[in-house]
Design a protein around this motif. Structure first.
Motif, PDB file in Angstrom:
ATOM      1  N   SER A  68       9.360  -3.966  -6.998  1.00 22.04           N
ATOM      2  CA  SER A  68       9.027  -3.768  -8.414  1.00 22.04           C
ATOM      3  C   SER A  68       7.659  -4.360  -8.736  1.00 22.04           C
ATOM      4  N   CYS A  69       7.385  -5.564  -8.220  1.00 22.62           N
ATOM      5  CA  CYS A  69       6.073  -6.172  -8.449  1.00 22.62           C
ATOM      6  C   CYS A  69       4.964  -5.330  -7.829  1.00 22.62           C
ATOM      7  N   ALA A  70       5.219  -4.789  -6.645  1.00 22.48           N
ATOM      8  CA  ALA A  70       4.218  -3.942  -5.988  1.00 22.48           C
ATOM      9  C   ALA A  70       3.945  -2.693  -6.809  1.00 22.48           C
ATOM     10  N   ALA A  71       5.006  -2.061  -7.313  1.00 20.88           N
ATOM     11  CA  ALA A  71       4.842  -0.846  -8.106  1.00 20.88           C
ATOM     12  C   ALA A  71       4.102  -1.136  -9.409  1.00 20.88           C
ATOM     13  N   MET A  72       4.515  -2.186 -10.099  1.00 24.26           N
ATOM     14  CA  MET A  72       3.888  -2.498 -11.386  1.00 24.26           C
ATOM     15  C   MET A  72       2.454  -2.977 -11.215  1.00 24.26           C
ATOM     16  N   SER A  73       2.177  -3.719 -10.142  1.00 24.95           N
ATOM     17  CA  SER A  73       0.801  -4.179  -9.932  1.00 24.95           C
ATOM     18  C   SER A  73      -0.129  -2.991  -9.737  1.00 24.95           C
ATOM     19  N   HIS A  74       0.339  -1.958  -9.023  1.00 23.55           N
ATOM     20  CA  HIS A  74      -0.480  -0.769  -8.830  1.00 23.55           C
ATOM     21  C   HIS A  74      -0.643   0.002 -10.131  1.00 23.55           C
ATOM     22  N   MET A  75       0.445   0.230 -10.824  1.00 19.96           N
ATOM     23  CA  MET A  75       0.372   0.999 -12.068  1.00 19.96           C
ATOM     24  C   MET A  75      -0.532   0.337 -13.099  1.00 19.96           C
ATOM     25  N   LEU A  76      -0.528  -1.001 -13.121  1.00 18.79           N
ATOM     26  CA  LEU A  76      -1.293  -1.754 -14.119  1.00 18.79           C
ATOM     27  C   LEU A  76      -2.656  -2.218 -13.599  1.00 18.79           C
ATOM     28  N   ASN A  77      -2.968  -1.905 -12.327  1.00 20.82           N
ATOM     29  CA  ASN A  77      -4.244  -2.319 -11.726  1.00 20.82           C
ATOM     30  C   ASN A  77      -4.411  -3.837 -11.726  1.00 20.82           C
ATOM     31  N   ILE A  78      -3.343  -4.523 -11.354  1.00 18.42           N
ATOM     32  CA  ILE A  78      -3.347  -5.980 -11.269  1.00 18.42           C
ATOM     33  C   ILE A  78      -3.162  -6.363  -9.795  1.00 18.42           C
ATOM     34  N   PRO A 127      14.220 -12.580 -12.674  1.00 22.14           N
ATOM     35  CA  PRO A 127      15.588 -13.042 -12.388  1.00 22.14           C
ATOM     36  C   PRO A 127      16.471 -11.853 -12.011  1.00 22.14           C
ATOM     37  N   PHE A 128      17.632 -12.131 -11.478  1.00 20.32           N
ATOM     38  CA  PHE A 128      18.544 -11.054 -11.119  1.00 20.32           C
ATOM     39  C   PHE A 128      18.907 -10.236 -12.362  1.00 20.32           C
ATOM     40  N   THR A 129      18.825  -8.919 -12.234  1.00 20.07           N
ATOM     41  CA  THR A 129      19.044  -7.900 -13.277  1.00 20.07           C
ATOM     42  C   THR A 129      18.019  -7.974 -14.406  1.00 20.07           C
ATOM     43  N   ALA A 130      16.874  -8.625 -14.164  1.00 19.84           N
ATOM     44  CA  ALA A 130      15.814  -8.628 -15.173  1.00 19.84           C
ATOM     45  C   ALA A 130      15.339  -7.209 -15.448  1.00 19.84           C
ATOM     46  N   ILE A 131      15.007  -6.958 -16.710  1.00 22.65           N
ATOM     47  CA  ILE A 131      14.557  -5.636 -17.153  1.00 22.65           C
ATOM     48  C   ILE A 131      13.083  -5.700 -17.516  1.00 22.65           C
ATOM     49  N   SER A 132      12.308  -4.752 -16.984  1.00 21.19           N
ATOM     50  CA  SER A 132      10.894  -4.587 -17.351  1.00 21.19           C
ATOM     51  C   SER A 132      10.671  -3.120 -17.697  1.00 21.19           C
ATOM     52  N   GLU A 173       0.826  -1.207   0.000  1.00 21.45           N
ATOM     53  CA  GLU A 173       0.000   0.000   0.000  1.00 21.45           C
ATOM     54  C   GLU A 173       0.862   1.260   0.000  1.00 21.45           C
ATOM     55  N   ASN A 174       1.945   1.247   0.756  1.00 29.10           N
ATOM     56  CA  ASN A 174       2.825   2.416   0.809  1.00 29.10           C
ATOM     57  C   ASN A 174       3.520   2.638  -0.527  1.00 29.10           C
ATOM     58  N   ILE A 175       3.961   1.559  -1.161  1.00 30.43           N
ATOM     59  CA  ILE A 175       4.596   1.698  -2.476  1.00 30.43           C
ATOM     60  C   ILE A 175       3.609   2.260  -3.481  1.00 30.43           C
ATOM     61  N   ALA A 176       2.353   1.814  -3.429  1.00 33.70           N
ATOM     62  CA  ALA A 176       1.340   2.340  -4.346  1.00 33.70           C
ATOM     63  C   ALA A 176       1.185   3.845  -4.168  1.00 33.70           C
ATOM     64  N   LYS A 177       1.137   4.294  -2.924  1.00 32.92           N
ATOM     65  CA  LYS A 177       0.991   5.724  -2.656  1.00 32.92           C
ATOM     66  C   LYS A 177       2.216   6.499  -3.138  1.00 32.92           C
ATOM     67  N   GLU A 178       3.392   5.985  -2.821  1.00 25.76           N
ATOM     68  CA  GLU A 178       4.626   6.699  -3.144  1.00 25.76           C
ATOM     69  C   GLU A 178       4.961   6.648  -4.632  1.00 25.76           C
ATOM     70  N   ILE A 179       4.613   5.551  -5.293  1.00 25.37           N
ATOM     71  CA  ILE A 179       4.902   5.471  -6.733  1.00 25.37           C
ATOM     72  C   ILE A 179       4.063   6.500  -7.478  1.00 25.37           C
ATOM     73  N   ASP A 180       2.838   6.740  -6.992  1.00 23.86           N
ATOM     74  CA  ASP A 180       1.999   7.775  -7.618  1.00 23.86           C
ATOM     75  C   ASP A 180       2.582   9.165  -7.391  1.00 23.86           C
ATOM     76  N   SER A 181       3.145   9.402  -6.217  1.00 17.38           N
ATOM     77  CA  SER A 181       3.792  10.682  -5.950  1.00 17.38           C
ATOM     78  C   SER A 181       4.997  10.874  -6.861  1.00 17.38           C
ATOM     79  N   TRP A 182       5.767   9.823  -7.031  1.00 15.69           N
ATOM     80  CA  TRP A 182       6.935   9.883  -7.921  1.00 15.69           C
ATOM     81  C   TRP A 182       6.518  10.131  -9.369  1.00 15.69           C
TER      82      TRP A 182
END
Length: 221
Positions: free
Chosen positions: A168-178, A190-195, A125-134
């Motif tokens: 990263s999963c928390a941020a993307m799940s919020h941005m994508l509404n998943i 995986p380590f150093t995976a790019i999205s 929940e905090n990441i969702a709030k802060e990612i929107d601020s960013w």
């Protein structure tokens, strides 16, 4: 706007740094990112993410580097102090939900038995709030489920964010509404995976992020 999420290299979790292999992975991903026309660098405050980021930053000394404290790896455990099944570990809990045939796409996942008393839920929940601020600082303001482009021109801008699998999963799940449990189950980083998520460049547009790339680790091969 293009947002490139990069997971850190192989870590020494105890000392919050990279292993020798992790350093090599960080060097490789830095080369992979060289042609992405990145304008700004962001990182989690934790050592393993910052060390991965530094390999790229050293090759691009003119780019500004900023730390996003909220993008530290998520924690888990009981909020109330009561014992949690699987200690509340989000990925283990999600695997257990799948094994029991439970719905990991349920929009009410926060009230479910694995997450209602879990610190991980508060972290998400905090990441969702802060990612929107960013994102608002980058020119994209959240309106309901989507983002309003408040930039003054339609030029493309690219930033990179070095962080962790959970944040990263928390941020993307919020941005994508998943739902977060579905993201944990379906996106393995995986380590150093790019999205890469891309937002509409047209000023005034209301948009949802487009998935340009997800969990790419071909550079490691």
């Amino acid at each position: 706007m293009r947002i490139i999420f990069v997971r850190h290299g192989e870590p020494d979790y105890k000392n919050d740094c990279l292993t020798p292999k992790g350093h090599i992975q960080a060097e490789v991903v830095a080369k992979r990112l060289a042609n992405e026309e990145i304008e700004e660098i962001y990182s989690s405050p934790l050592g393993r993410a910052r060390m991965t980021m530094q390999k790229f930053a050293d090759q691009h000394p003119s780019l500004p580097v900023r730390i996003l404290d909220f993008m530290h790896e998520i924690n888990w455990g009981s909020i109330s102090g009561k014992e949690l099944e699987l200690e509340g570990h989000p990925w283990n809990c999600v695997n257990e939900m799948v094994s029991k045939g439970l719905n990991i796409c349920d929009s009410a996942w926060k009230q479910g038995p694995y997450f209602h008393d879990n610190i991980a839920t508060l972290e998400v929940e905090n990441i969702a709030k802060e990612i929107d601020s960013w994102l608002r600082s980058l020119g994209y303001s959240r309106e309901g489920l989507y983002y309003r482009n408040t930039r003054k021109d339609n030029s493309q801008h690219t930033v990179v964010l070095f962080s962790h699998g959970g944040s990263s999963c928390a941020a993307m799940s919020h941005m994508l509404n998943i739902p977060f449990p579905f993201t944990c189950a379906s996106i393995h980083l995986p380590f150093t995976a790019i999205s890469i998520l891309r937002l509409d460049t047209n000023p005034g547009s209301l948009c949802t992020p487009v998935i340009e790339l997800m969990s790419d680790s071909k550079h490691l091969s």
